[in-house]
Motif scaffolding. Structure first.
Motif, PDB file in Angstrom:
ATOM      1  N   HIS A 115       0.802  -1.289  -0.065  1.00  0.00           N
ATOM      2  CA  HIS A 115       0.050   0.138  -0.039  1.00  0.00           C
ATOM      3  C   HIS A 115       1.072   1.328   0.078  1.00  0.00           C
ATOM      4  O   HIS A 115       0.664   2.178  -0.829  1.00  0.00           O
ATOM      5  N   ASP A 116       1.774   1.383   0.752  1.00  0.00           N
ATOM      6  CA  ASP A 116       2.985   2.442   0.700  1.00  0.00           C
ATOM      7  C   ASP A 116       3.456   2.818  -0.489  1.00  0.00           C
ATOM      8  O   ASP A 116       3.867   3.813  -0.846  1.00  0.00           O
ATOM      9  N   LEU A 117       3.554   1.684  -1.295  1.00  0.00           N
ATOM     10  CA  LEU A 117       4.327   1.820  -2.594  1.00  0.00           C
ATOM     11  C   LEU A 117       3.104   2.038  -3.750  1.00  0.00           C
ATOM     12  O   LEU A 117       3.553   2.058  -5.028  1.00  0.00           O
ATOM     13  N   GLY A 118       1.953   2.288  -3.220  1.00  0.00           N
ATOM     14  CA  GLY A 118       0.827   2.369  -4.233  1.00  0.00           C
ATOM     15  C   GLY A 118       0.104   1.419  -4.913  1.00  0.00           C
ATOM     16  O   GLY A 118      -0.623   1.476  -5.975  1.00  0.00           O
ATOM     17  N   MET A 119       0.262   0.247  -4.430  1.00  0.00           N
ATOM     18  CA  MET A 119      -0.312  -1.113  -5.012  1.00  0.00           C
ATOM     19  C   MET A 119      -1.647  -1.498  -4.286  1.00  0.00           C
ATOM     20  O   MET A 119      -1.699  -1.298  -3.060  1.00  0.00           O
ATOM     21  N   LEU A 120      -2.362  -1.950  -5.053  1.00  0.00           N
ATOM     22  CA  LEU A 120      -3.386  -2.763  -4.527  1.00  0.00           C
ATOM     23  C   LEU A 120      -2.928  -3.990  -4.187  1.00  0.00           C
ATOM     24  O   LEU A 120      -2.224  -4.693  -4.851  1.00  0.00           O
ATOM     25  N   VAL A 121      -3.871  -4.809  -3.089  1.00  0.00           N
ATOM     26  CA  VAL A 121      -3.377  -6.086  -2.766  1.00  0.00           C
ATOM     27  C   VAL A 121      -4.511  -7.067  -2.805  1.00  0.00           C
ATOM     28  O   VAL A 121      -5.641  -6.865  -2.328  1.00  0.00           O
ATOM     29  N   VAL A 122      -4.321  -7.893  -3.567  1.00  0.00           N
ATOM     30  CA  VAL A 122      -5.436  -9.131  -3.647  1.00  0.00           C
ATOM     31  C   VAL A 122      -4.983 -10.580  -3.359  1.00  0.00           C
ATOM     32  O   VAL A 122      -4.086 -10.987  -4.369  1.00  0.00           O
ATOM     33  N   PRO A 123      -5.288 -11.352  -2.250  1.00  0.00           N
ATOM     34  CA  PRO A 123      -4.932 -12.597  -2.146  1.00  0.00           C
ATOM     35  C   PRO A 123      -6.107 -13.485  -2.962  1.00  0.00           C
ATOM     36  O   PRO A 123      -7.150 -13.041  -2.836  1.00  0.00           O
ATOM     37  N   SER A 124      -5.695 -14.626  -2.909  1.00  0.00           N
ATOM     38  CA  SER A 124      -6.813 -15.711  -3.164  1.00  0.00           C
ATOM     39  C   SER A 124      -7.158 -16.402  -2.107  1.00  0.00           C
ATOM     40  O   SER A 124      -6.297 -16.640  -1.223  1.00  0.00           O
ATOM     41  N   ILE A 125      -8.423 -16.544  -1.892  1.00  0.00           N
ATOM     42  CA  ILE A 125      -9.057 -17.408  -0.683  1.00  0.00           C
ATOM     43  C   ILE A 125      -9.858 -18.546  -1.064  1.00  0.00           C
ATOM     44  O   ILE A 125     -10.634 -18.560  -2.181  1.00  0.00           O
ATOM     45  N   GLY A 126     -10.192 -19.171  -0.253  1.00  0.00           N
ATOM     46  CA  GLY A 126     -10.701 -20.444  -0.510  1.00  0.00           C
ATOM     47  C   GLY A 126     -11.961 -20.879   0.766  1.00  0.00           C
ATOM     48  O   GLY A 126     -12.502 -21.982   0.765  1.00  0.00           O
ATOM     49  N   ALA A 127     -12.253 -19.991   1.462  1.00  0.00           N
ATOM     50  CA  ALA A 127     -13.133 -20.130   2.733  1.00  0.00           C
ATOM     51  C   ALA A 127     -13.595 -18.931   3.181  1.00  0.00           C
ATOM     52  O   ALA A 127     -12.955 -17.640   2.967  1.00  0.00           O
ATOM     53  N   LYS A 128     -14.811 -18.853   3.709  1.00  0.00           N
ATOM     54  CA  LYS A 128     -15.539 -17.531   4.061  1.00  0.00           C
ATOM     55  C   LYS A 128     -14.649 -17.017   4.983  1.00  0.00           C
ATOM     56  O   LYS A 128     -14.261 -15.523   5.247  1.00  0.00           O
ATOM     57  N   ARG A 129     -13.980 -17.756   5.923  1.00  0.00           N
ATOM     58  CA  ARG A 129     -13.440 -17.130   7.097  1.00  0.00           C
ATOM     59  C   ARG A 129     -12.016 -16.421   6.787  1.00  0.00           C
ATOM     60  O   ARG A 129     -11.625 -15.360   7.379  1.00  0.00           O
ATOM     61  N   HIS A 130     -11.634 -17.037   5.691  1.00  0.00           N
ATOM     62  CA  HIS A 130     -10.332 -16.157   5.200  1.00  0.00           C
ATOM     63  C   HIS A 130     -10.666 -14.950   4.632  1.00  0.00           C
ATOM     64  O   HIS A 130      -9.859 -13.823   4.609  1.00  0.00           O
ATOM     65  N   ALA A 131     -11.806 -14.984   3.955  1.00  0.00           N
ATOM     66  CA  ALA A 131     -12.230 -13.639   3.282  1.00  0.00           C
ATOM     67  C   ALA A 131     -12.462 -12.629   4.451  1.00  0.00           C
ATOM     68  O   ALA A 131     -11.943 -11.424   4.316  1.00  0.00           O
ATOM     69  N   GLN A 132     -13.024 -13.000   5.554  1.00  0.00           N
ATOM     70  CA  GLN A 132     -13.220 -12.240   6.746  1.00  0.00           C
ATOM     71  C   GLN A 132     -11.696 -11.670   7.291  1.00  0.00           C
ATOM     72  O   GLN A 132     -11.771 -10.380   7.568  1.00  0.00           O
ATOM     73  N   LYS A 133     -10.744 -12.624   7.513  1.00  0.00           N
ATOM     74  CA  LYS A 133      -9.524 -12.188   8.277  1.00  0.00           C
ATOM     75  C   LYS A 133      -8.877 -11.354   7.229  1.00  0.00           C
ATOM     76  O   LYS A 133      -8.476 -10.001   7.577  1.00  0.00           O
ATOM     77  N   VAL A 134      -8.681 -11.509   5.882  1.00  0.00           N
ATOM     78  CA  VAL A 134      -7.897 -10.386   5.127  1.00  0.00           C
ATOM     79  C   VAL A 134      -8.549  -9.330   4.872  1.00  0.00           C
ATOM     80  O   VAL A 134      -7.895  -8.158   4.634  1.00  0.00           O
ATOM     81  N   ALA A 135     -10.020  -9.287   5.156  1.00  0.00           N
ATOM     82  CA  ALA A 135     -10.518  -7.741   4.819  1.00  0.00           C
ATOM     83  C   ALA A 135     -10.323  -6.954   6.222  1.00  0.00           C
ATOM     84  O   ALA A 135     -10.073  -5.866   6.101  1.00  0.00           O
ATOM     85  N   GLU A 136     -10.257  -7.704   7.298  1.00  0.00           N
ATOM     86  CA  GLU A 136      -9.751  -7.024   8.346  1.00  0.00           C
ATOM     87  C   GLU A 136      -8.338  -6.688   8.392  1.00  0.00           C
ATOM     88  O   GLU A 136      -8.075  -5.397   8.923  1.00  0.00           O
ATOM     89  N   TRP A 137      -7.843  -7.079   7.572  1.00  0.00           N
ATOM     90  CA  TRP A 137      -6.130  -6.521   7.589  1.00  0.00           C
ATOM     91  C   TRP A 137      -6.109  -5.574   6.419  1.00  0.00           C
ATOM     92  O   TRP A 137      -4.914  -5.181   6.170  1.00  0.00           O
ATOM     93  N   GLY A 138      -7.151  -5.361   5.665  1.00  0.00           N
ATOM     94  CA  GLY A 138      -6.876  -4.092   4.927  1.00  0.00           C
ATOM     95  C   GLY A 138      -6.596  -4.212   3.506  1.00  0.00           C
ATOM     96  O   GLY A 138      -6.569  -3.502   2.754  1.00  0.00           O
ATOM     97  N   VAL A 139      -6.886  -5.629   2.813  1.00  0.00           N
ATOM     98  CA  VAL A 139      -6.894  -5.841   1.325  1.00  0.00           C
ATOM     99  C   VAL A 139      -7.669  -5.273   0.345  1.00  0.00           C
ATOM    100  O   VAL A 139      -8.775  -4.668   0.954  1.00  0.00           O
ATOM    101  N   ASP A 140      -7.590  -4.920  -0.728  1.00  0.00           N
ATOM    102  CA  ASP A 140      -8.241  -4.279  -1.551  1.00  0.00           C
ATOM    103  C   ASP A 140      -9.305  -5.211  -2.362  1.00  0.00           C
ATOM    104  O   ASP A 140     -10.268  -4.731  -2.709  1.00  0.00           O
ATOM    105  N   GLY A 141      -9.251  -6.274  -2.629  1.00  0.00           N
ATOM    106  CA  GLY A 141      -9.890  -7.371  -3.025  1.00  0.00           C
ATOM    107  C   GLY A 141      -9.428  -8.799  -2.775  1.00  0.00           C
ATOM    108  O   GLY A 141      -8.377  -8.979  -2.309  1.00  0.00           O
ATOM    109  N   VAL A 142     -10.346  -9.810  -3.334  1.00  0.00           N
ATOM    110  CA  VAL A 142     -10.134 -11.172  -3.209  1.00  0.00           C
ATOM    111  C   VAL A 142     -10.283 -12.013  -4.205  1.00  0.00           C
ATOM    112  O   VAL A 142     -11.366 -11.624  -4.918  1.00  0.00           O
ATOM    113  N   ILE A 143      -9.583 -12.823  -4.710  1.00  0.00           N
ATOM    114  CA  ILE A 143     -10.084 -13.885  -5.610  1.00  0.00           C
ATOM    115  C   ILE A 143     -10.449 -15.065  -5.106  1.00  0.00           C
ATOM    116  O   ILE A 143      -9.718 -15.809  -4.319  1.00  0.00           O
ATOM    117  N   VAL A 144     -11.806 -15.474  -5.155  1.00  0.00           N
ATOM    118  CA  VAL A 144     -12.728 -16.234  -4.576  1.00  0.00           C
ATOM    119  C   VAL A 144     -12.414 -17.634  -5.315  1.00  0.00           C
ATOM    120  O   VAL A 144     -13.413 -17.704  -6.210  1.00  0.00           O
TER     121      VAL A 144
END
Length: 358
Positions: A115-144
């Protein structure tokens, strides 16, 4: 270029990621090389450069090659547990890469660095709980990615996982990209109906004329039917959807004792090719063991995977390697260019949306 796409195809994804169409080409090792990534970007989608099978220097050259071929946004996929993940993020920032994609959830410090370098962050996730966790961490998108997807995958089908994730992320600024089983405009419309903002495809982009995979290997894919894949743990110790080739069937039948000598030999080959030092390999193994909760035998098998992929995808010898593939392979029978593929998806989706609205 597609004429007059339906207004519904301008989504939170296209606005945030600054691309024309809500279509993503996933980061596939030994496949998502600069020509494919640039062709996807030029066609209006988001191409993801796969760096997990590249050295740091190879990544630098690959990023330069993409930038020479297109001025459109693109992403780089990397492993969050790689020893040099932070250095790769710094490289991407210097080179103006706009999106950092991760196969697993990155730690908070990597997200902040990107983020400090101006990038969007998008992890891949395979479970609802993972989506909740990374959303709390401030990611910009998720590949589900649902279970139909190729490579490392879970057991929950996209049609069940996707609505769970879109429900839990409703009201947040996290963009949802649906993956697993998509190949045409009908799938794009369905994904939007489930609440996603875009679709991501791997196998469908692998089977394009812009893909670097050799024609003989592509023919093996094209010959597969919808039952032509298998989810195996014998490739690298965790669930991995691949083509059900004779080689994979032999892997499945091999005794535990017989697996490890081959895995050790292939790990050493990959160390030589990648230039990775033995201490770095040990550190990487420790990171994988911790982040993915692997046993030591599974870590050893994971070190084997790059060489098995390379044998098929680069060396053109599917009889001696593995080929990651989604179940969607069984409904693909052509090799369009990325431009033709994305134009066709957008045209078909626009037609369906107009019919539904009439």
């Amino acid at each position: 270029m597609t004429a007059d796409p339906h207004p519904a195809l301008t989504t939170a994804f296209t606005r945030k990621f600054k691309v024309r169409h809500p279509v993503v080409q996933t980061g596939m090792g030994y496949v998502s090389y600069p020509p494919l990534v640039a062709a996807t970007a030029e066609a209006g989608g988001l191409g993801i450069l796969a760096s997990a099978t590249m050295t740091y220097d190879e990544l630098a050259l690959a990023v330069t090659a993409v930038k020479k071929a297109t001025d459109k946004p693109f992403a780089v996929n990397l492993r969050a547990d790689a020893p040099d993940a932070a250095e790769r993020i710094e490289l991407m920032g210097r080179e103006g890469v706009t999106v950092a994609s991760f196969a697993q959830a990155p730690k908070k410090d990597l997200i902040k660095r990107a983020h400090d370098l101006g990038m969007l962050v998008v992890p891949s996730i395979g479970a609802k709980r993972h989506a909740q966790k990374v959303a709390e961490w401030g990611v910009d998108g998720v590949i589900v990615q649902g279970g139909e997807g190729g490579g490392h995958t879970g057991s929950i089908p996209t049609t069940l996982l996707l609505p769970q994730v879109t429900d839990v992320l409703r009201g947040t600024d996290v963009t949802v990209i649906a993956a697993g089983g998509f190949f045409d405009g009908r799938g794009l419309v369905a994904a939007l109906a489930y609440g996603a903002d875009a679709i991501a495809m791997g196998t469908r982009f692998l089977l394009t004329s812009d893909s670097p995979v050799g024609r003989a290997v592509k023919e093996v894919y094209l010959a597969a039917d919808v039952n032509g894949t298998v989810v195996s743990k014998e490739v690298d110790g965790v669930a991995h959807r691949v083509l059900a080739t004779d080689f994979v069937k032999r892997l499945e039948q091999r005794s535990v004792v017989a697996r490890y000598p081959r895995a050790i030999a292939n790990a050493m080959k990959f160390r030589k090719i990648s230039g990775t030092s033995l201490p770095d390999m040990v550190r990487e193994g420790l990171a994988m063991k911790k982040s993915q909760s692997l046993t030591w035998p599974q870590v050893l098998m994971a070190a084997n995977t790059p060489m098995l992929l390379k044998a098929a995808m680069v060396d053109g010898r599917p009889e001696f390697g593995v080929m990651a593939s989604g179940q969607v392979v069984g409904v693909i029978d052509d090799l369009p260019s990325c431009q033709e593929l994305i134009d066709g998806i957008v045209t078909q989706a626009s037609g369906i949306l107009r019919e539904l609205g009439s």
